[in-house]
Design a protein around this motif. Structure first.
Motif, PDB file in Angstrom:
ATOM      1  N   ALA A  55       1.091  -1.260  -0.051  1.00 16.25           N
ATOM      2  CA  ALA A  55      -0.099  -0.023  -0.090  1.00 16.25           C
ATOM      3  C   ALA A  55       0.849   1.302   0.052  1.00 16.25           C
ATOM      4  CB  ALA A  55      -0.822  -0.057   1.123  1.00 16.25           C
ATOM      5  N   SER A  56       2.182   1.270   0.263  1.00 12.46           N
ATOM      6  CA  SER A  56       3.000   2.235   0.327  1.00 12.46           C
ATOM      7  C   SER A  56       3.599   2.828  -1.352  1.00 12.46           C
ATOM      8  CB  SER A  56       4.411   1.902   0.949  1.00 12.46           C
ATOM      9  OG  SER A  56       5.304   2.938   0.929  1.00 12.46           O
ATOM     10  N   HIS A  57       3.624   3.880  -1.428  1.00  9.07           N
ATOM     11  CA  HIS A  57       4.235   4.665  -2.453  1.00  9.07           C
ATOM     12  C   HIS A  57       5.363   4.414  -2.902  1.00  9.07           C
ATOM     13  CE1 HIS A  57       1.660   8.647  -2.197  1.00  9.07           C
ATOM     14  NE2 HIS A  57       0.812   7.568  -2.330  1.00  9.07           N
ATOM     15  N   ALA A  58       6.373   3.703  -1.815  1.00  8.61           N
ATOM     16  CA  ALA A  58       7.736   3.237  -2.135  1.00  8.61           C
ATOM     17  C   ALA A  58       7.791   1.720  -2.489  1.00  8.61           C
ATOM     18  CB  ALA A  58       8.444   3.494  -0.531  1.00  8.61           C
ATOM     19  N   PHE A  59       6.778   1.119  -2.291  1.00  3.49           N
ATOM     20  CA  PHE A  59       6.768  -0.354  -2.787  1.00  3.49           C
ATOM     21  C   PHE A  59       7.187  -0.696  -4.298  1.00  3.49           C
ATOM     22  CE2 PHE A  59       4.421  -4.162  -4.273  1.00  3.49           C
ATOM     23  CZ  PHE A  59       4.963  -5.322  -3.135  1.00  3.49           C
ATOM     24  N   SER A  60       7.300   0.095  -5.282  1.00  6.93           N
ATOM     25  CA  SER A  60       7.756   0.142  -6.354  1.00  6.93           C
ATOM     26  C   SER A  60       9.052   0.849  -6.748  1.00  6.93           C
ATOM     27  CB  SER A  60       6.684   0.348  -7.677  1.00  6.93           C
ATOM     28  OG  SER A  60       5.412  -0.278  -7.514  1.00  6.93           O
ATOM     29  N   GLY A  61       9.732   1.227  -5.644  1.00  7.79           N
ATOM     30  CA  GLY A  61      10.805   1.578  -5.697  1.00  7.79           C
ATOM     31  C   GLY A  61      10.835   3.184  -5.651  1.00  7.79           C
ATOM     32  N   PRO A  62      12.056   4.001  -5.814  1.00  8.39           N
ATOM     33  CA  PRO A  62      11.988   5.426  -5.906  1.00  8.39           C
ATOM     34  C   PRO A  62      11.689   6.149  -7.416  1.00  8.39           C
ATOM     35  CG  PRO A  62      14.197   4.438  -5.300  1.00  8.39           C
ATOM     36  CD  PRO A  62      13.393   3.172  -5.811  1.00  8.39           C
ATOM     37  N   THR A  63      10.801   7.003  -7.323  1.00 13.86           N
ATOM     38  CA  THR A  63      10.374   7.466  -8.607  1.00 13.86           C
ATOM     39  C   THR A  63      10.741   9.274  -8.230  1.00 13.86           C
ATOM     40  OG1 THR A  63       8.204   8.037  -7.613  1.00 13.86           O
ATOM     41  CG2 THR A  63       8.650   5.986  -8.961  1.00 13.86           C
ATOM     42  N   GLU A  64      10.439   9.974  -9.270  1.00 14.64           N
ATOM     43  CA  GLU A  64      10.567  11.449  -9.062  1.00 14.64           C
ATOM     44  C   GLU A  64       9.653  12.106  -8.032  1.00 14.64           C
ATOM     45  OE1 GLU A  64      10.403  15.591 -11.801  1.00 14.64           O
ATOM     46  OE2 GLU A  64      10.257  13.699 -12.771  1.00 14.64           O
ATOM     47  N   ARG A  65       8.438  11.303  -8.056  1.00 11.62           N
ATOM     48  CA  ARG A  65       7.295  11.786  -6.910  1.00 11.62           C
ATOM     49  C   ARG A  65       7.796  11.461  -5.588  1.00 11.62           C
ATOM     50  NH1 ARG A  65       1.738   9.110  -5.717  1.00 11.62           N
ATOM     51  NH2 ARG A  65       0.562  10.864  -5.046  1.00 11.62           N
ATOM     52  N   ASN A  66       8.105  10.150  -5.428  1.00 16.65           N
ATOM     53  CA  ASN A  66       8.419   9.586  -3.983  1.00 16.65           C
ATOM     54  C   ASN A  66       9.971   9.673  -3.415  1.00 16.65           C
ATOM     55  OD1 ASN A  66       9.806   7.548  -4.982  1.00 16.65           O
ATOM     56  ND2 ASN A  66       8.220   6.040  -4.853  1.00 16.65           N
ATOM     57  N   MET A  67      10.738  10.498  -4.117  1.00 14.45           N
ATOM     58  CA  MET A  67      12.360  10.481  -3.846  1.00 14.45           C
ATOM     59  C   MET A  67      12.472  10.784  -2.293  1.00 14.45           C
ATOM     60  SD  MET A  67      15.102   9.655  -5.274  1.00 14.45           S
ATOM     61  CE  MET A  67      14.679   9.494  -6.813  1.00 14.45           C
ATOM     62  N   ALA A  68      11.825  11.608  -1.726  1.00 10.01           N
ATOM     63  CA  ALA A  68      11.933  12.307  -0.496  1.00 10.01           C
ATOM     64  C   ALA A  68      11.563  11.032   0.448  1.00 10.01           C
ATOM     65  CB  ALA A  68      11.007  13.475  -0.541  1.00 10.01           C
ATOM     66  N   MET A  69      10.576  10.167   0.259  1.00 13.86           N
ATOM     67  CA  MET A  69      10.534   9.089   0.994  1.00 13.86           C
ATOM     68  C   MET A  69      11.662   8.160   1.303  1.00 13.86           C
ATOM     69  SD  MET A  69       7.184   6.764   0.782  1.00 13.86           S
ATOM     70  CE  MET A  69       6.404   5.897   2.440  1.00 13.86           C
ATOM     71  N   PHE A  70      12.517   8.237   0.380  1.00 13.09           N
ATOM     72  CA  PHE A  70      13.885   7.456   0.363  1.00 13.09           C
ATOM     73  C   PHE A  70      14.937   8.264   0.788  1.00 13.09           C
ATOM     74  CE2 PHE A  70      11.251   5.328  -2.626  1.00 13.09           C
ATOM     75  CZ  PHE A  70      11.362   3.756  -2.400  1.00 13.09           C
ATOM     76  N   GLY A  71      14.968   9.515   1.260  1.00 13.45           N
ATOM     77  CA  GLY A  71      15.767  10.326   1.545  1.00 13.45           C
ATOM     78  C   GLY A  71      16.007  10.139   3.268  1.00 13.45           C
ATOM     79  N   PRO A  72      16.560  10.896   3.912  1.00 15.49           N
ATOM     80  CA  PRO A  72      16.941  11.011   5.293  1.00 15.49           C
ATOM     81  C   PRO A  72      15.831  10.959   6.150  1.00 15.49           C
ATOM     82  CG  PRO A  72      17.519  13.094   4.459  1.00 15.49           C
ATOM     83  CD  PRO A  72      17.071  12.463   3.161  1.00 15.49           C
ATOM     84  N   PRO A  73      16.030  10.279   7.297  1.00 11.92           N
ATOM     85  CA  PRO A  73      14.783  10.405   8.124  1.00 11.92           C
ATOM     86  C   PRO A  73      14.649  11.740   9.060  1.00 11.92           C
ATOM     87  CG  PRO A  73      16.818   9.386   9.226  1.00 11.92           C
ATOM     88  CD  PRO A  73      17.100   9.550   7.785  1.00 11.92           C
ATOM     89  N   ALA A  74      13.621  11.935   9.562  1.00  9.25           N
ATOM     90  CA  ALA A  74      13.081  13.022  10.263  1.00  9.25           C
ATOM     91  C   ALA A  74      13.118  14.350   9.159  1.00  9.25           C
ATOM     92  CB  ALA A  74      14.151  13.469  11.307  1.00  9.25           C
ATOM     93  N   HIS A  75      12.526  13.925   7.898  1.00 10.98           N
ATOM     94  CA  HIS A  75      12.278  15.076   6.960  1.00 10.98           C
ATOM     95  C   HIS A  75      10.915  14.762   6.509  1.00 10.98           C
ATOM     96  CE1 HIS A  75      16.776  15.519   7.095  1.00 10.98           C
ATOM     97  NE2 HIS A  75      16.640  16.435   6.035  1.00 10.98           N
ATOM     98  N   CYS A  76      10.544  15.838   5.373  1.00  8.59           N
ATOM     99  CA  CYS A  76       8.974  15.523   5.257  1.00  8.59           C
ATOM    100  C   CYS A  76       9.016  14.787   3.582  1.00  8.59           C
ATOM    101  CB  CYS A  76       8.605  17.218   4.875  1.00  8.59           C
ATOM    102  SG  CYS A  76       8.413  18.000   6.269  1.00  8.59           S
ATOM    103  N   TYR A  77       7.945  13.994   3.598  1.00  5.65           N
ATOM    104  CA  TYR A  77       7.702  13.822   2.285  1.00  5.65           C
ATOM    105  C   TYR A  77       5.972  14.254   1.809  1.00  5.65           C
ATOM    106  CZ  TYR A  77       5.379  10.480  -1.399  1.00  5.65           C
ATOM    107  OH  TYR A  77       5.029   9.967  -2.474  1.00  5.65           O
TER     108      TYR A  77
END
Length: 224
Positions: free
Chosen positions: A83-105
């Motif tokens: 159900a996660s945006h990250a399930f299919s891997g990084p994309t331009e849209r969800n790149m921040a989700m793969f970034g450092p913790p304690a940041h915003c997506y």
């Protein structure tokens, strides 16, 4: 090859890991010191799994330029979660989700509403916590003007509503929660926290990764 012997210590926001490197044939080589940000904020270690961070965020006060309130509802998402945006891997849209913790997506839902997520786990993993609802505590008049609503329970009772009330947009994507305009304060101890299935998803619908403050009238939808 690095063996399993790692000795953690801490110095405020910086964690120091002393890692012994093995040479060939198991000979211990020279120690190697690796510095890692602890990403601990408001009493929460954002390197932890999303379902743990989501629960711990209940009761935390979040302000954006002095406007905000107490988090009363969250949802956890992880890269291994369909159900996660990250399930299919990084994309331009969800790149921040793969970034450092304690940041915003921040992403737009259905092309209409912005949604605010707090990134967790180590950089590159892909995990986050959706902030679904807050109890307004500061800047209520500002929120009412932004939302064109008077009822305090309707100001931030949903991810789109709270982003409108706090004026969170895509411009916040990738920003650190440890820096202005954000200000986070720890949750008080002993809160009664409930959990249940997440809302508005079509996969992993039975996973109980939605968390809320028991009895709160500010959640987006009652827990059953």
């Amino acid at each position: 090859m690095i063996n399993d012997a790692a000795f953690p210590c801490s110095n405020r926001s910086l964690s120091v890991w002393l890692v012994w490197q093995n040479g060939q044939k198991g000979v211990v080589g020279t120690p190697k010191i690796v510095f890692m940000n602890s990403a601990k904020l408001a009493g929460i270690d954002f390197y932890a799994p999303s379902e743990i961070v989501a629960r711990q965020l209940i009761g935390v006060v979040v302000l954006v330029d002095g406007v905000g309130g107490r988090i009363v509802e969250t949802e956890a998402y992880d890269r291994e979660d369909p159900a996660s945006h990250a399930f299919s891997g990084p994309t331009e849209r969800n790149m921040a989700m793969f970034g450092p913790p304690a940041h915003c997506y921040v992403y737009r839902s259905y092309g209409i509403h912005w949604c605010l997520n707090f990134v967790c786990r180590e950089e590159g993993h892909g995990a986050g916590v959706l902030i679904r609802a807050i109890e307004p505590l500061a800047g209520l008049d500002v929120m009412r003007a932004r939302r064109d609503a008077e009822d305090v329970t309707a100001l931030c009772s949903g991810p789109g509503k709270l982003c409108q009330a706090l004026e969170v947009t895509r411009a916040f994507n990738g920003r650190s929660l440890a820096q202005p305009p954000f200000d986070l304060a720890p949750a008080p101890p002993g809160l009664d926290i409930v959990s249940g299935p997440r809302i508005g998803i079509s996969k992993a619908m039975d996973v109980p990764w939605r968390f809320g403050l028991a009895g709160s009238r500010f959640v987006s939808r009652p827990f059953r």
